[in-house]
Design an enzyme around this catalytic site. Structure first.
Site, PDB file in Angstrom:
ATOM      1  N   TYR A   1       0.863  -1.188   0.000  1.00 36.62           N
ATOM      2  CA  TYR A   1       0.000   0.000   0.000  1.00 36.62           C
ATOM      3  C   TYR A   1       0.900   1.239   0.000  1.00 36.62           C
ATOM      4  CZ  TYR A   1      -4.277   2.623   0.847  1.00 36.62           C
ATOM      5  OH  TYR A   1      -5.330   3.489   0.727  1.00 36.62           O
TER       6      TYR A   1
ATOM      7  N   LYS B   1     -20.064 -21.042  -9.227  1.00 35.69           N
ATOM      8  CA  LYS B   1     -19.413 -20.876 -10.527  1.00 35.69           C
ATOM      9  C   LYS B   1     -17.974 -20.424 -10.327  1.00 35.69           C
ATOM     10  CE  LYS B   1     -20.241 -20.858 -15.044  1.00 35.69           C
ATOM     11  NZ  LYS B   1     -21.226 -21.627 -15.795  1.00 35.69           N
TER      12      LYS B   1
END
Length: 764
Positions: A40, A95
């Site tokens: 970050y 899925k």
């Protein structure tokens, strides 16, 4: 199965532990402050600036290139219909799970609360910077056609509506092969399509792209034949309207070569099937009940080739054969679309793969002697590991050839190797073993059936067809547990050794035990008392062929659980006893031995243990690469441990040249092929990491597997007991239900692997 149980199992599966089925995990180190400052602020600014200069660098510095959005509005969920976006989320997560386990593609599932086509398209278009591809799912027709068409036009990343194209691609491959076997030309075949939803429309378009002629196609919907004289036809259905004077499905099937069912169960009768042309092709793909039942169809027409959507019949049309690998190939060349050329490339690759010799692992998974191209094998099995290395490259090549690829692959062999390395075989090996067990389930004695976890595992393996359970223990207590927990075990035999006392079977077991152990301090009275112990009784059932294998050890320590089996069954003649764990890691299975039996084996005993491990791993259709471990590398240290391991390696090379083994070596060198090659280029294990580790003593093996299990995130399957005269296995103390099921699966496959040998001995 009891419906209450089934529903609760489904709810528990999704809710227990961490809710849902997918998670986000870090892919970079995060242990130090420096790591975090790179992940970050301030370090993250550098890739941000690079991407600002060149948007394509998002593929280099972010997960975009391996990230697919699975997007739905929940308007056409499975067989549930319009249940809304929140209710459709479990399906979208599922899925995502399939994308990950079959093709190593990461997924964010996104459920949109809108039925407005314009709004749906606008939202997805705004999400384009995040994703490498979009998989549309469970959107009702006809809106799904318009949504996909517009997104393909407006987005610069691959878009596919799998409900349409998945079935079309898989059934297209099956149709090519079925026509070849039935000696029919697709361009001349008379085709009847029952159903006019998204899948039916897409399938029919695919068949036409493969050569079928529009004038030979008749399509029906819930109102009957779609004819060009029917009023108010929507444009999609009008595309397939016929001028033939056909009113019903029965009329349409007369003389037809091919029936494509994407409608509802049991709409085709035996009489209708009899009217079809010679050598008919029937794809009855309605779920869960096909348009005509498979047994009825093959009984009615001996010349039929049939496919369904079900896994319990040959030729399952399963979308998982396609979509993971289509997106894999598209992502790997940074395709801007999934076009018709790429879909057809997938069709042809799947069709061609079916004609190639089937790997033994697939044969074993489906309990087949020799799966080969024919009426019962017109498409590959979902567990075929070659799908990713055949379909993905074909799709990638088509993307390059058709001009939609932004990245070119030149070294295709290297690419295929990268695809293989993407997928660890951890879950896959258990799926294959489960499939193998299911094809020829065996009788398994559960000696601790007065425990809920044992009974729950027994119900699961019974329902899954993995094993035929036999419950051993106090009948009243077992029955009370079954009743209290609404378990479906009504037809499973319960045997109480106390009730057997004085009976013919009990007496036979006692006589055998006494004869075998009378010179080992066991009196006849002792033998009678011991036979009341469920472990002695269960082992005797296996010994006398009244059961095939035994599972014990859930509530007893290892030594106590194994002793009765050793007294009754014993070890194989001339064999050492050993324990092995299969550690399911992110990089694939690694086998550890000995982890449970031999405290401080000699060099000669290490040789015996290694041979047992080698033979067992080979039976799982994995080529063993064995490292003999120590704290020394090829003589770098002296001491009792490295000296005996070094001697064992020498004996193995001398007496068992067929075994791929080396050592002594430290564990990091065994598992890091680059490290091994740079420091010890002479090692015969150079090339790839070891997958089978032999430890110098029990404490090192036991500590290693437990540390890896608890800290390393690996799943331990075992202990797998090696060297017994008949198959039986001991659980870890207080194993989970999942661990019991895994061990039962291993036990059944163990029985299966011994059957050819047993048959040979009988013939002798």
């Amino acid at each position: 199965m009891n419906k209450t149980n089934r529903k609760q199992d489904a709810l528990d599966y999704h809710a227990k532990g961490r809710p849902g089925k997918i998670a986000v995990v870090p892919t970079k180190p995060t242990q130090s402050q420096r790591d975090l400052s790179l992940a970050y602020s301030p370090g993250v600014a550098e890739p941000c600036l690079r991407i600002a200069e060149n948007k394509e660098d998002a593929y280099k510095y972010t997960a975009k290139g391996n990230l697919v959005a699975v997007i739905s509005n929940g308007t056409a969920v499975l067989g549930l219909g319009d249940i809304g976006p929140e209710a459709g989320k479990p399906v979208m997560e599922g899925k995502g799970l399939l994308f990950k386990i079959f093709a190593d593609i990461d997924v964010f599932d996104i459920e949109l609360d809108t039925k407005d086509v314009d709004e749906f398209v606008r939202i997805v278009k705004c999400l384009e910077p995040t994703f490498g591809g979009v998989n549309l799912e469970d959107i009702k027709a006809p809106e799904c056609f318009e949504i996909e068409r517009r997104l393909k036009e407006e987005l610069n990343i691959p878009v596919m509506h799998d409900d349409q194209h998945g079935t079309a691609i898989i059934s297209g491959a099956a149709l090519i092969n079925a026509c070849a076997l039935q000696k029919k030309k697709l361009e001349k075949a008379k085709i009847v399509v029952n159903g006019a939803g998204a899948a039916a429309i897409s399938c029919t378009r695919m068949y036409m792209a493969l050569g079928a002629q529009k004038e030979n196609i008749v399509m029906l919907d819930s109102k009957g034949c779609i004819r060009n004289d029917r009023p108010d036809l929507d444009p999609t259905k009008a595309e397939f309207a016929t001028s033939k004077k056909i009113a019903s499905l029965a009329d349409a099937l007369k003389g037809a070569d091919v029936f494509i069912g994407l409608s509802k169960g049991d709409v085709v009768t035996a009489e209708m099937l009899k009217t079809m042309a010679k050598n008919p092709i029937v794809f009855a793909m309605a779920n869960p009940d096909p348009e005509i039942a498979y047994p009825l169809a093959v009984k009615t027409r001996k010349d039929v080739i049939m496919a369904t959507g079900r896994s319990d019949f040959p030729n399952q049309v399963n979308n998982v054969l396609g979509f993971p690998y289509i997106f894999r190939g598209a992502l790997d060349v940074r395709a801007t679309a999934i076009n018709e050329e790429m879909k057809i490339a997938a069709v042809l690759a799947i069709a061609e793969l079916t004609k190639q010799p089937v790997p033994e692992a697939v044969n074993q998974a489906y309990d087949a002697q020799n799966l080969k191209f024919g009426p019962d094998y017109i498409i590959p099995k979902p567990t075929d590991p070659r799908l990713i290395t055949e379909v993905a490259p074909a799709v990638a090549q088509a993307a390059i050839d058709s001009g939609v690829a932004r990245k070119t692959i030149t070294d295709w062999d290297k690419y295929r190797e990268e695809l293989r390395q993407r997928l660890g075989q951890d879950d896959r090996i258990m799926r294959n073993l489960s499939d193998s067990a299911r094809r020829s389930p065996k009788r398994v004695v559960f000696t601790e059936a007065d425990n809920y976890k044992t009974l729950r595992a027994a119900q699961i393996v019974k329902e899954d067809g993995v094993a035929i359970p036999i419950l051993l223990g106090n009948r009243k207590k077992i029955q009370q547990l079954i009743d209290d927990n609404l378990l479906e075990l009504a037809d499973v035999p319960i045997i109480d050794p106390v009730e057997e006392k004085g009976g013919e079977r009990f007496q036979k077991y006692v006589d055998f035990l006494y004869a075998k152990r009378q010179r080992r301090g066991v009196s006849y009275l002792d033998a009678q008392k011991l036979m009341l112990d469920r472990n002695y009784f269960g082992a005797s059932m296996v010994q006398f062929g009244e059961a095939d294998t035994l599972i014990s050890g859930l509530t007893k320590n290892y030594a106590t659980a194994i002793r009765p089996a050793l007294h009754v069954i014993g070890t194989q003649p001339g064999s050492k006893l050993a324990g092995m764990y299969m550690m399911l890691t992110a990089k694939g299975p690694v086998f550890f031995g000995d982890t449970t039996v031999n405290a401080n084996p000699t060099a000669e005993e290490l040789v015996d243990i290694t041979v047992l491990l080698h033979d067992t791993v080979k039976k799982m259709n994995i080529t063993p690469r064995i490292a003999m471990l120590s704290y020394s590398n090829f003589g770098s240290n002296s001491g009792d441990v490295p000296d005996k391991v070094r001697k064992a390696v020498h004996l193995l090379h001398e007496k068992h040249p067929e075994i791929h083994v080396d050592g002594e070596m430290q564990a990091n060198f065994a598992m890091n092929s680059d490290l091994l090659a740079s420091n010890f280029p002479f090692s015969t294990l150079n090339g790839s990491p070891a997958n089978t580790l032999v430890f110098p003593n029990l404490e090192s093996g036991n500590i290693a597997y437990k540390l890896l299990q608890e800290i390393g995130g690996a799943e331990a399957v075992g202990p797998i007991l090696l060297g017994m005269n008949k198959p039986m296995h001991i659980l870890q103390l207080d194993s989970s239900v999942r661990e019991i099921v895994n061990m039962v699966t291993i036990a059944v496959v163990d029985v299966q692997s011994r059957e050819p040998e047993a048959s040979k001995q009988k013939k002798r």
